[in-house]
Design an enzyme around this catalytic site. Structure first.
Site, PDB file in Angstrom:
ATOM      1  N   ASP A  34       0.811  -1.180  -0.032  1.00  0.00           N
ATOM      2  CA  ASP A  34      -0.137   0.093  -0.057  1.00  0.00           C
ATOM      3  C   ASP A  34       0.841   1.238  -0.029  1.00  0.00           C
ATOM      4  OD1 ASP A  34      -3.257   0.505   1.487  1.00  0.00           O
ATOM      5  OD2 ASP A  34      -2.171   1.685   0.175  1.00  0.00           O
TER       6      ASP A  34
HETATM    7  C1  GLC Z   1      -4.292   4.351  -0.500  1.00  0.00           C
HETATM    8  C2  GLC Z   1      -5.153   3.264   0.001  1.00  0.00           C
HETATM    9  C3  GLC Z   1      -5.120   1.983  -0.882  1.00  0.00           C
HETATM   10  C4  GLC Z   1      -4.930   2.626  -2.526  1.00  0.00           C
HETATM   11  C5  GLC Z   1      -3.625   3.122  -2.313  1.00  0.00           C
HETATM   12  C6  GLC Z   1      -3.244   3.693  -3.777  1.00  0.00           C
HETATM   13  O1  GLC Z   1      -3.455   4.706   0.826  1.00  0.00           O
HETATM   14  O2  GLC Z   1      -4.995   2.403   1.299  1.00  0.00           O
HETATM   15  O3  GLC Z   1      -6.322   1.357  -0.973  1.00  0.00           O
HETATM   16  O4  GLC Z   1      -5.066   1.498  -3.386  1.00  0.00           O
HETATM   17  O5  GLC Z   1      -3.358   4.271  -1.524  1.00  0.00           O
HETATM   18  O6  GLC Z   1      -3.993   4.824  -4.088  1.00  0.00           O
END
Ligand code: GLC
Length: 719
Positions: A287
């Site tokens: 993430d």
């Molecule tokens: C965010 C979210 C995740 C998302 C990622 C990319 O913090 O937790 O669900 O896919 O970043 O945007």
């Protein structure tokens, strides 16, 4: 899936250590603005009130995006996150393919959570349709539009079962039940990936957030998750496994820790369960910034330590933290990370790139396809169908459906605020793409009076037959980093409703929100309540279709609506305790709140009514066969979501009083009766015993069938 191992091996053999590390790097376009301060400083200036939100937005609008082309040319970038237009995607892909030594194509990932240009209802809403076929069709549509914009992978489906409505991200998944989340996620995986991942209109699904992100303590985002192994395996992991079994080609580990180990560095999750037990051979991507945040978790001394732990645990790609690009070369050269561990991570990423066909055709879209694909009429129609099926009728004293001649007064800014209809994570659409409730009234020539704030509406109230109050949450009040310590209505909405009731006219409440709300007072006073969630681009049209009875509402809740925040977490599959809540004092309940929810899991009304009878349970060689009659006892056709729950009455660990095991959506004409049959294999009635063995034990089972988790018929049988 075709085997690319030979091509991967051959390519790995040509790659330098730097080029291998470059493949692990996913970066997003960073904002380099015309403003003289850093982005972080600009944020602080806004938070401190030194600049207004408008000024912040204006300054952000002046920012250019820096795509780090020099790093790309040097082979230090393997993937981008957050690029959503064909021209930019192709420009960057051209650099990767034509200007780097080996020409390895880029992988473009984006958060296509519920549609791209044709934004559909938020996942929590769409889950209330209880219709895997719909979920797959909207997934296919999202893939067509997103790939036309250059997206290769979506960071979806999110299948984090969530039992605490304080958590803002309950909006992004399919509610509190692991079975429903798994069915929702598997349908999305099939929709996103289609029959052939190398097709131009297919994109890889990245199931997230692995795992149990929805179980954060106190419903506070990113908070700790602490639970028994048994509970993890029974109530959370099945949803992710259903997506892996459906063929998802990527997994995103969650921000949270589980029992003290952050998912980003959990070998148990990323290697033992995901790869060994489940046979997953796709790629994992962290993430955003999550690897570096292992330092904040207190599990890593610095980003170098975090990078080492993450790759050894099985994290292939680093989203945006630069932990790998800054440290991996040295970690391998020092021997702390074996070359074969690095090679395995690179191979997983290359495998998905090969499966997407990027080596054979790195340019999967162009501006012409992009403009021809977005927002097609048939896609708007599908968005409207999804919104109709997602809405849940919570109360109706007969005021709905509205008669055409009724004069209506509409109150509330959400009735006209198009931009709020998309909900969280709507990346390819904005307000201009949405139809609000007032837009839809105008388009159909429905006479109405409208007040945004509900002030000075005496004249409206006198002239109207029905008052329609449109309240709830703005889209940024759910989704990521949007936990709420109280899930009641806002004071201004409470005030508005109190005022409306003084006019003595029926009040219909439309709720736009991204989570269950504690609305007992609404249930007492409103004539009707329609839960519309954040319904996407066709919000207004779908709403009027239901309000005027062109569509008979069929949606059913996939999360429990509690009386008060104090009951959270609250869910149907609870245990009985040794003192089940009852009238006598020494039983499990609250002094100041009823024990039951306002609306239970699986609940939803219709403009017709249904009657259940003749519940029977038989045993076949390997399954229970449960059957019941369902009759439409009203005067109009409808779709009824028939639910089947099971209880293991005596076991070696306490078991939930009910667990959803199957459901069926049945269309019934007025007066029509149908037999609904469920086959529940004995194998699905097991649980994990104290030693973590999955056991299916003989004994008494109860079977519940009904239109929600509370009002059911019950029959017993013995395994
Ligand atoms: C965010 C979210 C995740 C998302 C990622 C990319 O913090 O937790 O669900 O896919 O970043 O945007």
């Amino acid at each position: 899936m075709k085997d690319y191992d030979e091509r991967i091996k051959e390519l790995l053999g040509k790659m330098t250590l730097e080029e291998k590390v470059g493949q692990l790097q996913q970066c997003g376009p960073s904002l380099v603005g015309a403003f003289v301060v850093s982005f972080e400083e600009l944020l602080n200036m806004m938070f401190d009130g030194r600049i207004s939100q408008e000024e912040f937005g204006r300054l952000m609008g002046t920012a250019e995006q820096d795509f780090h082309e020099e790093d790309l040319r040097a082979g230090r970038i393997g993937s981008y996150n957050g690029v959503g237009d064909a021209e930019t995607v192709n420009r960057l892909q051209k650099i990767a393919v034509e200007e780097t030594r080996l020409g390895i194509p880029l992988l473009f990932g984006y958060d296509v959570i519920h549609g791209f240009k044709t934004v559909t209802p938020i996942p929590l809403a769409e889950s209330c349709a209880w219709e895997p076929d719909l979920w797959e069709r909207t997934g296919r549509m999202a893939a067509d539009e997103a790939t036309a914009a250059g997206v290769h992978m979506t960071f979806a489906p999110m299948v984090d079962a969530a039992k605490d409505a304080r958590w803002g991200r309950v909006s992004e998944g399919a509610g509190e039940d692991a079975l429903l989340n798994g069915l929702y996620g598997a349908a999305k995986v099939k929709g996103f990936q289609g029959e052939d991942l190398s097709r131009k209109d297919s994109m890889a699904a990245c199931v997230k957030h692995f795992a149990a992100y929805g179980a954060g303590e106190a419903g506070r985002d990113y908070n700790r998750v602490d639970m028994s192994e048994q509970r993890l395996y029974e109530e959370y992991l099945p949803a992710y496994k259903a997506c892996i079994d459906a063929g998802a080609r990527a997994v995103m580990p969650a921000f949270n820790d589980i029992n003290g180990v952050p998912c980003s560095v959990s070998r148990k999750l990323l290697r033992d369960i995901l790869r060994e037990d489940w046979g997953f051979d796709g790629m994992t991507v962290s993430d955003s910034n999550a690897i570096a945040e292992c330092v904040d978790h207190g599990i890593a001394e610095d980003k170098r330590d975090a990078a080492k732990q993450a790759i050894l645990a099985g994290m292939d790609m680093d989203m945006s933290s630069n932990s790998y690009i800054e440290n991996m070369k040295e970690l391998v050269e020092s021997g702390e990370v074996p070359m074969d561990v690095l090679d395995e991570a690179v191979a997983n990423i290359l495998r998905v790139k090969f499966e997407l066909g990027l080596f054979d055709d790195p340019y999967r879209t162009d501006s012409q396809r992009e403009s021809q694909t977005m927002g097609k009429p048939e896609y708007r129609a599908l968005g409207r169908e999804a919104a109709q099926k997602s809405m849940v009728l919570l109360k109706n004293d007969g005021v709905l459906p509205l008669a055409k001649e009724k004069k209506i007064g509409i109150i509330g800014e959400l009735a006209s605020d198009r931009g709020e209809m998309t909900g969280a994570w709507a990346i390819g659409a904005n307000g201009d793409d949405c139809i609000s409730l007032t837009d839809a009234c105008d388009a159909r020539g429905i006479p109405y009076t409208y007040s945004k704030d509900g002030k000075n509406i005496l004249k409206m109230a006198i002239e109207s037959d029905v008052l329609i109050a449109v309240i709830g949450e703005r889209k940024d009040e759910s989704g990521e980093a949007a936990s709420r310590a109280s899930i009641t209505l806002k004071p201004e909405d409470e005030e508005l409703l109190k005022g409306l009731h003084t006019f003595g006219k029926p009040v219909v409440v439309i709720l736009f929100n991204g989570r269950p709300l504690a609305i007992p007072q609404l249930n007492e006073t409103a004539s009707a309540i329609l839960e519309a969630w954040h319904p996407g681009v066709e919000a207004g049209n779908a709403l009027l279709d239901i309000l005027y009875g062109e569509v008979n509402p069929s949606g059913k809740l996939t999360t429990t609506f509690p009386y008060t925040t104090g009951q959270c977490p609250m869910y149907y599959a609870h245990i009985n305790t040794g003192r089940p809540g009852g009238r006598s004092k020494f039983t499990s309940k609250y002094l100041d709140t009823p024990l039951e929810p306002v609306y239970p899991f699986g609940y939803g009304l219709s403009y017709t009514s249904y009657e259940y009878s003749g519940l029977k349970v038989e045993k076949t060689e390997k399954a229970f066969r449960i059957s019941a009659e369902v009759k439409n006892t009203g005067d109009r056709a409808g779709d009824e979501i028939v639910q089947c729950y099971v209880q293991d009455v005596v076991a070696k660990r306490v078991r939930p009083v009910k667990e959803l095991k199957d459901f069926a959506k049945v269309s019934l004409e007025p007066g029509e009766e149908k037999e609904v049959v469920f086959e529940i294999p004995f194998e699905k009635l097991g649980y994990y015993d104290r030693e973590m063995n999955y056991v299916v034990e003989p004994g008494l089972f109860r079977f519940y069938v009904g239109g929600n988790s509370r009002d059911t018929l019950m029959a017993e049988s013995v395994l």
